[in-house]
Design an enzyme around this catalytic site. Structure first.
Site, PDB file in Angstrom:
ATOM      1  N   GLU A  71       6.861  -9.455  16.668  1.00  0.00           N
ATOM      2  CA  GLU A  71       6.451  -9.957  17.976  1.00  0.00           C
ATOM      3  C   GLU A  71       6.785 -11.457  18.081  1.00  0.00           C
ATOM      4  O   GLU A  71       7.327 -11.920  19.073  1.00  0.00           O
ATOM      5  CB  GLU A  71       4.953  -9.716  18.145  1.00  0.00           C
ATOM      6  CG  GLU A  71       4.498  -9.790  19.579  1.00  0.00           C
ATOM      7  CD  GLU A  71       3.019  -9.466  19.696  1.00  0.00           C
ATOM      8  OE1 GLU A  71       2.435  -8.997  18.705  1.00  0.00           O
ATOM      9  OE2 GLU A  71       2.465  -9.705  20.770  1.00  0.00           O
TER      10      GLU A  71
ATOM     11  N   ARG B  34       0.828  -1.213   0.000  1.00  0.00           N
ATOM     12  CA  ARG B  34       0.000   0.000   0.000  1.00  0.00           C
ATOM     13  C   ARG B  34       0.862   1.262   0.000  1.00  0.00           C
ATOM     14  O   ARG B  34       0.415   2.330  -0.433  1.00  0.00           O
ATOM     15  CB  ARG B  34      -0.989  -0.029   1.169  1.00  0.00           C
ATOM     16  CG  ARG B  34      -2.060  -1.111   1.009  1.00  0.00           C
ATOM     17  CD  ARG B  34      -3.003  -1.143   2.208  1.00  0.00           C
ATOM     18  NE  ARG B  34      -2.344  -1.497   3.434  1.00  0.00           N
ATOM     19  CZ  ARG B  34      -2.159  -2.742   3.878  1.00  0.00           C
ATOM     20  NH1 ARG B  34      -2.610  -3.765   3.176  1.00  0.00           N
ATOM     21  NH2 ARG B  34      -1.535  -2.974   5.008  1.00  0.00           N
TER      22      ARG B  34
HETATM   23  P1  AMP Z   1       4.365  -1.956  11.812  1.00  0.00           P
HETATM   24  O1  AMP Z   1       5.674  -2.546  11.374  1.00  0.00           O
HETATM   25  O2  AMP Z   1       3.824  -2.597  13.065  1.00  0.00           O
HETATM   26  O3  AMP Z   1       4.433  -0.441  11.939  1.00  0.00           O
HETATM   27  O4  AMP Z   1       3.297  -2.331  10.714  1.00  0.00           O
HETATM   28  C1  AMP Z   1       3.314  -1.640   9.594  1.00  0.00           C
HETATM   29  C2  AMP Z   1       2.758  -2.383   8.416  1.00  0.00           C
HETATM   30  O5  AMP Z   1       1.635  -3.214   8.703  1.00  0.00           O
HETATM   31  C3  AMP Z   1       2.286  -1.325   7.458  1.00  0.00           C
HETATM   32  O6  AMP Z   1       2.776  -1.665   6.187  1.00  0.00           O
HETATM   33  C4  AMP Z   1       0.786  -1.348   7.567  1.00  0.00           C
HETATM   34  O7  AMP Z   1       0.246  -1.306   6.279  1.00  0.00           O
HETATM   35  C5  AMP Z   1       0.439  -2.646   8.234  1.00  0.00           C
HETATM   36  N1  AMP Z   1      -0.472  -2.505   9.404  1.00  0.00           N
HETATM   37  C6  AMP Z   1      -0.162  -2.786  10.689  1.00  0.00           C
HETATM   38  N2  AMP Z   1      -1.216  -2.617  11.500  1.00  0.00           N
HETATM   39  C7  AMP Z   1      -2.229  -2.193  10.720  1.00  0.00           C
HETATM   40  C8  AMP Z   1      -3.601  -1.831  10.959  1.00  0.00           C
HETATM   41  N3  AMP Z   1      -4.156  -1.887  12.191  1.00  0.00           N
HETATM   42  N4  AMP Z   1      -4.350  -1.432   9.927  1.00  0.00           N
HETATM   43  C9  AMP Z   1      -3.804  -1.387   8.678  1.00  0.00           C
HETATM   44  N5  AMP Z   1      -2.541  -1.714   8.386  1.00  0.00           N
HETATM   45  C10 AMP Z   1      -1.745  -2.115   9.383  1.00  0.00           C
END
Ligand code: AMP
Length: 174
Positions: A97, A60
């Site tokens: 995690e 995305r």
């Molecule tokens: P993070 O590494 O935890 O910051 O996760 C980031 C990636 O996971 C991004 O590419 C987001 O598109 C996706 N992502 C994580 N949590 C969500 C959520 N609650 N809603 C939509 N996309 C998420």
């Protein structure tokens, strides 16, 4: 014109697994005015900042980052999961995690001194963005900012990215 972009984000409870409240950005992408407004707003801080590339996180992040790059007259660099990019890659693994994940970028994607922005749709825990910053910096590039449509502020991803700064259009505390 001020547009309430939050109304274009659809909440999907328990997707892709129980306990995750997924922020679905597809209604925003599908609305021409909302999409243009979001891209314009995200781009504004970088006009005249001499950005060379927008580094976009699969998948995305491509949709958000590419129009920002176009508006800035910058190039697009794709960061992808292993095995997707066709040429030789630099890669970086990071902890999740449970387990770990790896991101890749073509080995000639960036060079020392390039000024880049990292782009994705949602900043959650910040692990993915932090790994992407690490990958970009391993080339000697300067990460000027990170840009997201939405930040899940309760997950404190922005803390994890410090001293790098976060430009998020929308903040969710749930
Ligand atoms: P993070 O590494 O935890 O910051 O996760 C980031 C990636 O996971 C991004 O590419 C987001 O598109 C996706 N992502 C994580 N949590 C969500 C959520 N609650 N809603 C939509 N996309 C998420």
């Amino acid at each position: 014109m001020d547009l309430d972009l939050k109304q274009f984000i659809r909440e999907i409870p328990d997707f892709p697994k129980k306990g995750i409240n997924f922020k679905d950005i597809t209604p925003l992408l599908a609305d021409a005015k909302a999409f243009a407004y979001a891209v314009d707003s995200l781009t504004k801080p970088y006009i005249s900042k001499k950005i060379d590339y927008v580094v976009c996180i699969e998948a995305r992040g491509f949709v958000i980052g590419a129009p920002i790059a176009y508006k800035l007259g910058a190039g697009v660099i794709m960061v992808r999961k292993p095995g997707k990019l066709p040429y030789e890659c630099s890669s970086l693994s990071y902890d999740l995690e449970y387990g770990s994940a790896t991101l890749e970028m073509h080995k000639d994607a960036l060079k020392k001194g390039d000024r880049v922005i990292i782009a994705d749709d949602v900043l959650a825990t910040g692990g993915t963005a932090l790994a992407t910053i690490g990958l970009a910096e391993s080339f000697g590039a300067e990460v000027v900012d990170t840009a997201f449509l939405a930040e899940l502020s309760f997950l404190k991803g922005a803390e994890k990215l410090k001293p790098h700064t976060v430009n998020a259009l929308l903040k969710f505390d749930y």
